[in-house]
Design a protein around this motif. Structure first.
Motif, mmCIF file in Angstrom:
data_model
loop_
_atom_site.group_PDB
_atom_site.id
_atom_site.type_symbol
_atom_site.label_atom_id
_atom_site.label_comp_id
_atom_site.label_asym_id
_atom_site.label_seq_id
_atom_site.Cartn_x
_atom_site.Cartn_y
_atom_site.Cartn_z
ATOM 1 N N THR A 14 -63.228 -63.349 66.056
ATOM 2 C CA THR A 14 -64.388 -62.882 66.824
ATOM 3 C C THR A 14 -65.366 -62.189 65.884
ATOM 4 O O THR A 14 -65.104 -61.131 65.340
ATOM 5 N N ALA A 15 -66.449 -62.845 65.687
ATOM 6 C CA ALA A 15 -67.544 -62.334 64.863
ATOM 7 C C ALA A 15 -68.798 -63.004 65.402
ATOM 8 O O ALA A 15 -68.745 -63.761 66.363
ATOM 9 N N VAL A 16 -69.895 -62.735 64.807
ATOM 10 C CA VAL A 16 -71.130 -63.413 65.208
ATOM 11 C C VAL A 16 -71.581 -64.260 64.042
ATOM 12 O O VAL A 16 -71.954 -63.720 63.002
ATOM 13 N N PRO A 17 -71.531 -65.567 64.121
ATOM 14 C CA PRO A 17 -70.978 -66.356 65.228
ATOM 15 C C PRO A 17 -69.454 -66.390 65.177
ATOM 16 O O PRO A 17 -68.838 -66.060 64.164
ATOM 17 N N VAL A 18 -68.858 -66.844 66.279
ATOM 18 C CA VAL A 18 -67.396 -66.962 66.353
ATOM 19 C C VAL A 18 -66.943 -67.991 65.326
ATOM 20 O O VAL A 18 -67.565 -69.032 65.149
ATOM 21 N N ARG A 19 -65.851 -67.669 64.641
ATOM 22 C CA ARG A 19 -65.304 -68.576 63.620
ATOM 23 C C ARG A 19 -63.970 -69.122 64.118
ATOM 24 O O ARG A 19 -63.102 -68.359 64.557
#
Length: 130
Positions: free
Chosen positions: A86-91
């Motif tokens: 979960t990060a921006v964007p999802v990896r």
């Protein structure tokens, strides 16, 4: 020699798989791993985790739908793991599981064999078709 009950015989028969029999569950596994997209995905993941976009670039000709279906089926079979960060964007990363690694060596040999013998096969095809 001990006499087996019917339940014991059924259990013994279930453990003795024979892929030559139409009803054998091992045949379903052979059907799955003999698919060209499955073979290519397993070979591509052999050297470590990859993102979907990496796999899409490596495996030429695989449509988005086909690659997605293949990854989902391999995940369902326990051959590929999917990790979402979960990060921006999802990896999202895909990698071989322990079970997948046990199959990778065989798949890689099959891929290598096909690449090294394609000229012989094309010659044989041309001779047959002539």
């Amino acid at each position: 020699m001990a006499t087996l009950t019917a339940a014991q015989r059924r259990q013994r028969d279930r453990q003795a798989y024979d892929a030559f029999l139409a009803a054998c569950p091992a045949r379903k596994v052979l059907d799955r791993i003999s698919d060209k997209w499955v073979t290519l995905v397993l070979a591509a993941l052999g050297d470590g985790p990859k993102r979907y976009s990496d796999l899409s670039r490596i495996i030429a000709g695989a449509s988005q739908k086909m690659l997605t279906q293949t990854l989902r089926s391999l995940e369902r079979d326990g051959l590929v793991g999917r990790t979402v960060t979960t990060a921006v964007p999802v990896r999202v990363d895909y990698e071989l599981t322990e079970l997948g690694h046990s199959l990778h060596a065989v798949v890689r040999q099959l891929k290598d064999w096909a690449e090294s013998h394609i000229e012989e096969i094309e010659q044989a095809r041309a001779a047959y078709d002539a």
